[in-house]
Scaffold this active site. Structure first.
Site, PDB file in Angstrom:
ATOM      1  N   HIS A  65       0.833  -1.214   0.000  1.00 54.75           N
ATOM      2  CA  HIS A  65       0.000   0.000   0.000  1.00 54.75           C
ATOM      3  C   HIS A  65       0.867   1.264   0.000  1.00 54.75           C
ATOM      4  CE1 HIS A  65      -3.957  -1.894   0.236  1.00 54.75           C
ATOM      5  NE2 HIS A  65      -3.357  -2.816   0.967  1.00 54.75           N
ATOM      6  N   THR A  66       1.990   1.163  -0.629  1.00 53.30           N
ATOM      7  CA  THR A  66       2.860   2.330  -0.807  1.00 53.30           C
ATOM      8  C   THR A  66       2.816   2.831  -2.249  1.00 53.30           C
ATOM      9  OG1 THR A  66       4.595   0.694  -1.078  1.00 53.30           O
ATOM     10  CG2 THR A  66       4.571   1.875   1.012  1.00 53.30           C
TER      11      THR A  66
ATOM     12  N   SER B  68      -5.630 -10.851 -11.432  1.00 51.19           N
ATOM     13  CA  SER B  68      -6.286  -9.935 -12.373  1.00 51.19           C
ATOM     14  C   SER B  68      -5.257  -9.141 -13.173  1.00 51.19           C
ATOM     15  CB  SER B  68      -7.247  -8.995 -11.644  1.00 51.19           C
ATOM     16  OG  SER B  68      -6.561  -8.223 -10.696  1.00 51.19           O
TER      17      SER B  68
ATOM     18  N   GLU C 296      -7.334  -1.609 -15.524  1.00 47.13           N
ATOM     19  CA  GLU C 296      -7.915  -2.073 -14.263  1.00 47.13           C
ATOM     20  C   GLU C 296      -8.450  -0.900 -13.433  1.00 47.13           C
ATOM     21  OE1 GLU C 296      -5.809  -5.291 -12.511  1.00 47.13           O
ATOM     22  OE2 GLU C 296      -6.917  -5.183 -10.632  1.00 47.13           O
TER      23      GLU C 296
ATOM     24  N   ASP D 195       1.489  -4.381  -9.335  1.00 39.78           N
ATOM     25  CA  ASP D 195       1.214  -5.740  -9.812  1.00 39.78           C
ATOM     26  C   ASP D 195       1.529  -5.870 -11.301  1.00 39.78           C
ATOM     27  OD1 ASP D 195       0.286  -5.868  -7.281  1.00 39.78           O
ATOM     28  OD2 ASP D 195      -1.806  -6.235  -7.784  1.00 39.78           O
TER      29      ASP D 195
END
Ligand code: GLA
Length: 397
Positions: A38-39, A136, A169, A181
């Protein structure tokens, strides 16, 4: 499933010879993030590596204007078709998984590319879906690679490929994800982690010299179903905290702050939850930089300790873990052969990543499996993995 078996299915579903292009095979790997969670969307650093598990695609161009796709993981009798020039917006109910594919065609169109003909794509993957290993993102990166290769797009390198897939996405499907990702899937390198500076989309490969330790992924089997909503909520909370901080410091992102600067100005945020969200981002970014330095001097113990700290921060400050994952991490951390353990990916279920002494892996698996089964009635699955290469075409006979 082998590539040949996939090709046979492809020919059975789409017919053998009646189309324009030759049949080709491609692969996009999943990723594991070692530290730096979450950076990415806070302008900070992450340290993912690509896996050898991922999503495969068999594809060819057609003579008509239709794009047809099918997934062997979902339903091989359910072929979905669309016109690549007529994609307007994502329809969650109707599009389902194909949104991740359509979104990439949409992103290429926005990028100025045209699709003079259609194509057919058959997907199959061996990554557990919804398990925080970026399944995903593999679909998006794989589709971006297939489009680049089939349509001979020349103005897209692998970094741009990741950006297009991320745009699909976030802007088309609506998960407001960062770049990590897709970047890991597009840019992975065997035996290396990627030290990613998400703000500037810059990176360095860091050799994963783990000595006698291995990376072990533990799948909690808890699917992160609520995570899109919660993920987008965390982003908003970070934006709010940033807005407050900007009134007293000149920054663009939370991760522009060092932890000492953060401590001296955090009170301006004036909300305990938002302070904790921001604190996670700032400290996690600092931890990631320290972890890379530790890896560079082969200090694996230090690296492991930072992984443990990362988990505590994600659990307590960022609140993206869940009881099942906490149990797996805490049990792992209590075992003598474990060097470090934490949740990986977006959170709310999915997988943990642990560094474990190779000789202790059988005991690690046994203790986690039985303890977890007893407590939650779920069967944890384990993968001992190495860092692999990024998206690529595979030879097909
Ligand atoms: C998801 C997102 C990434 C990243 C992680 C959390 O995997 O797709 O961009 O934000 O969560 O680190």
């Amino acid at each position: 499933m082998t590539l040949q078996e996939m090709k046979n299915k492809f020919e059975k579903i789409f017919g053998e010879h009646d189309q324009a292009g030759e049949i080709r095979a491609f692969f996009a790997p999943g990723r594991i993030n070692l530290i730096g969670e979450h950076t990415d969307y806070n302008g900070g650093h992450a340290l993912p590596c690509a896996l050898s598990l991922g999503t495969y695609g068999i594809a060819r161009l057609t003579n008509d204007k239709k794009v047809s796709v099918v997934s062997l993981n979902i339903d091989e009798t359910d072929v979905r078709s669309f016109d690549p020039d007529q994609i307007v917006m994502y329809d969650p109910a109707g599009d389902g998984w194909t949104g991740y594919v359509k979104g990439v065609f949409w992103a290429y169109r926005q990028h100025g590319n045209e699709f003079p003909t259609g194509c057919q794509i058959l997907f199959w993957g061996n990554l557990p879906v919804g398990s925080s290993l970026a399944s995903s993102a593999t679909l998006g990166v794989l589709t971006a690679e297939i489009i680049r290769e089939l349509y001979q797009v020349s103005n897209v390198d692998n970094i741009e490929l990741a950006v297009l897939a991320q745009r699909a996405e976030s802007k088309f499907v609506g998960t407001n994800c960062g770049i990590m990702d897709q970047f890991a899937s597009a840019m992975g390198k065997k035996d290396n982690a990627i030290f990613l500076d998400a703000e500037h989309i810059k990176y360095e490969y860091v050799p994963l010299k783990l000595g006698t330790a291995r990376i072990v992924i533990t799948n909690s089997q808890v699917k992160h179903e609520l995570s899109v909503e919660e993920y987008n909520k965390r982003r908003k909370e970070c934006e709010k905290a940033l807005k407050k901080l900007k009134t007293v410091v000149n920054i663009n992102n939370l991760c522009d702050l060092g932890w000492d600067q953060f401590e001296s100005c955090k009170d301006v945020i004036m909300d305990d939850t938002l302070i904790r969200r921001a604190r996670h981002a700032v400290y996690e970014n600092a931890r990631t930089i320290r972890a890379v330095n530790a890896l560079r001097v082969n200090n694996i113990r230090r690296f492991g300790a930072l992984m443990n700290e990362s988990h505590a921060s994600l659990r307590d400050d960022y609140e993206v873990s869940c009881p099942e994952i906490d149990f797996l991490v805490e049990t792992a951390q209590s075992l003598p052969g474990t060097i470090g353990s934490r949740m990986t990916g977006g959170g709310f279920g999915g997988c943990t990543v642990s560094l474990v002494e190779e000789a202790s892996i059988p005991e690690f698996k046994e203790k986690l499996y039985s303890g977890y089964k007893e407590k939650y009635g779920l069967e944890a699955a384990f993968y001992v993995v190495d860092a692999g290469d990024g998206v690529r075409e595979l030879p097909l006979e």
